[in-house]
Design an enzyme around this catalytic site. Structure first.
Site, mmCIF file in Angstrom:
data_model
loop_
_atom_site.group_PDB
_atom_site.id
_atom_site.type_symbol
_atom_site.label_atom_id
_atom_site.label_comp_id
_atom_site.label_asym_id
_atom_site.label_seq_id
_atom_site.Cartn_x
_atom_site.Cartn_y
_atom_site.Cartn_z
ATOM 1 C CG HIS A 49 37.996 3.796 -29.057
ATOM 2 N ND1 HIS A 49 38.466 3.164 -30.128
ATOM 3 C CD2 HIS A 49 36.276 2.853 -29.195
ATOM 4 C CE1 HIS A 49 37.708 3.008 -30.780
ATOM 5 N NE2 HIS A 49 36.562 2.648 -30.847
ATOM 6 C CB CYS B 55 44.517 6.540 -30.244
ATOM 7 S SG CYS B 55 44.619 5.741 -30.807
#
Length: 483
Positions: A321, A364
């Site tokens: 992440h 991301c």
């Protein structure tokens, strides 16, 4: 002159079941399918070839070609007295090849298709082909044969196969288009498939067969291009470090509300693809799973301190992440990407000075909500807002030379991941590396193709898009060698 039966016996004993099936498939233009289906032993296969005049006294030319196509160069050299180079020269002569270009194309596709892709083919063909033939033991060659029997695949009927490949793996589609371009030429390619001429001369077949067995070598770029290439001949070429974060339970325990980080289901599919591809590119694989922020720093420091003097390159793949300029440890703590890349500058890692340092980051670089039930974002958040007005300067890459940073997405934006098939970016990257590296293409050309493929995808229902972003300070062409 008598046939060298002892040699044929040795060859037959060396072939396994899958190799025999491949030889039978490659011979379908010369031996009837009904005859081949009854054959269970390599000796019986050779007898069938003799019956059809494909093996004659004093001539094992067709068998040599079959072993060459199969990749059994050991048997070709030891038992039949030929070599790879001799066969490459021979098969470039129009009319010499007895295995059709079409059938060899299908064989090559079958060799490149993964188990998961084979399952996808079977699923998508469930209505066209009898379910009883699509059992777990059915191979891709079996599928091709069944498609041919049903009239949905043939030398002049590749439409359905191309549609399937477009859905399953676009690299397979490109292989077919490359085959068609060599056989038909650019002008005839503009004509609908059903209206093209059905007969191609031996020159066209020889041209494609030659290109398929003797692709441009990576070294040929150095001769044809004015731009120098990095040395990539050491074996192993270098280390491919994979930092693979899947389980974020520690982060959820630390901050259970209002936002949590979901486990990154599908990341192991990405890691497996990276291992497969970079192993083929002669890298030593070092994979670490579920690291906290501090553990990420420790692992990176270990490889920073390693002696890379006998290596040509360093690759680091980070699957986690993230948000703007950072990746998360599984404890939810942040690690700046620039901190990781700076660890390998010439000042901090002397043995990599002047050598390419490559980072691929699947994470991301902004915030977004989860979209749908089968596609997830790698933001690590479930917030419904998308930050569009934030300003962030991408300064993750060091200012000094010889760095390449491949980001899965642009600044401020999410990247998408399928829990079953992996991430859009890493899967496209691995497919294009696997396809283009043997053809001598440099990494920036490959990453441009990755950009094109990923940008075509969309996440329903709102058709969200993703655009990867490479940045680099490379001074030379970076070409990953396969041989």
């Amino acid at each position: 002159m008598e046939l060298p039966r002892q040699r044929l016996l040795v060859v037959s004993e060396e072939l396994d079941e899958a190799e025999l099936a491949a030889l039978k498939f490659l011979s379908l233009e010369h031996v009837p399918m009904r005859r081949l289906e009854a054959i269970q032993k390599a000796q019986d296969f050779f007898e069938a070839l003799q019956e059809k005049g494909m093996i004659e006294a004093g001539s094992l030319v067709f068998l040599k070609e079959l072993l060459y196509r199969l990749g059994r160069i050991d048997l070709l050299e030891a038992q039949l007295g030929s070599s790879r180079e001799e066969m490459e020269r021979e098969l470039q002569i129009p009319g010499r090849a007895k295995v059709s270009a079409y059938r060899y194309l299908l064989f090559q596709l079958s060799e490149d298709i993964t188990e998961d892709e084979l399952k996808s083919f079977k699923f998508l063909l469930g209505k066209e082909l009898p379910k009883c033939r699509l059992n777990p033991k059915t191979t891709m060659l079996d599928v091709f044969i069944e498609m041919e029997k049903k009239g949905i695949l043939g030398e002049d009927n590749l439409s359905m196969l191309k549609s399937l490949c477009a859905e399953i793996n676009i690299i397979l589609l490109k292989r077919i288009e490359e085959y068609e371009l060599n056989l038909f030429g650019e002008e005839e390619m503009l004509i609908p498939e059903e209206q093209r001429g059905s007969t191609r001369g031996p020159e066209a077949h020889a041209r494609w067969l030659a290109s398929s067995v003797a692709p441009d070598s990576p070294g040929s770029w150095n001769e044809s291009s004015q731009l120098e290439a990095y040395k990539m001949t050491s074996r192993p070429c270098g280390v491919c470090l994979i930092l693979n974060n899947h389980n974020f339970a520690k982060a959820r325990e630390a901050v259970p509300e209002p936002k949590n980080m979901k486990d990154r289901n599908g990341t192991d599919v990405d890691a497996a693809a990276l291992r497969r591809v970079f192993s083929k590119l002669h890298f030593t694989i070092a994979e670490y799973r579920d690291l906290t922020a501090e553990e990420i720093r420790k692992i990176v420091n270990i490889y920073r301190c390693e002696d890379h003097k006998d290596k040509d390159c360093f690759v680091c793949c980070i699957l986690s992440h993230g948000k703007k300029g950072i990746v998360y440890g599984v404890d939810g703590q942040e690690v700046p990407i620039q901190e990781l890349t700076n660890s390998f500058t010439g000042q901090n890692c002397h043995s990599l000075a002047g050598k390419p340092k490559v980072f691929f980051v699947q994470a991301c670089q902004g915030d977004a909500c989860q979209k749908g039930v089968t596609i997830e974002t790698d933001s690590g958040e479930q917030d419904s807002s998308v930050e569009t007005d934030a300003r962030f300067q991408l300064d993750c890459i060091p200012a000094e030379a010889d760095f390449l940073l491949g980001m899965a997405t642009l600044q401020d934006y999410v990247s998408y991941r399928s829990p079953r098939q992996g991430t859009w970016y890493i899967q496209a990257l691995c497919q294009h590396l696997e396809y283009s590296c043997p053809r001598g293409e440099d990494i920036l050309t490959i990453l441009t193709a990755v950009n094109q493929e990923v940008s075509r995808k969309s996440c329903k229902p709102n058709a969200e898009k993703q655009m990867p972003q490479p940045s680099f300070t490379l001074r030379k062409k970076l070409i990953f060698a396969v041989n």
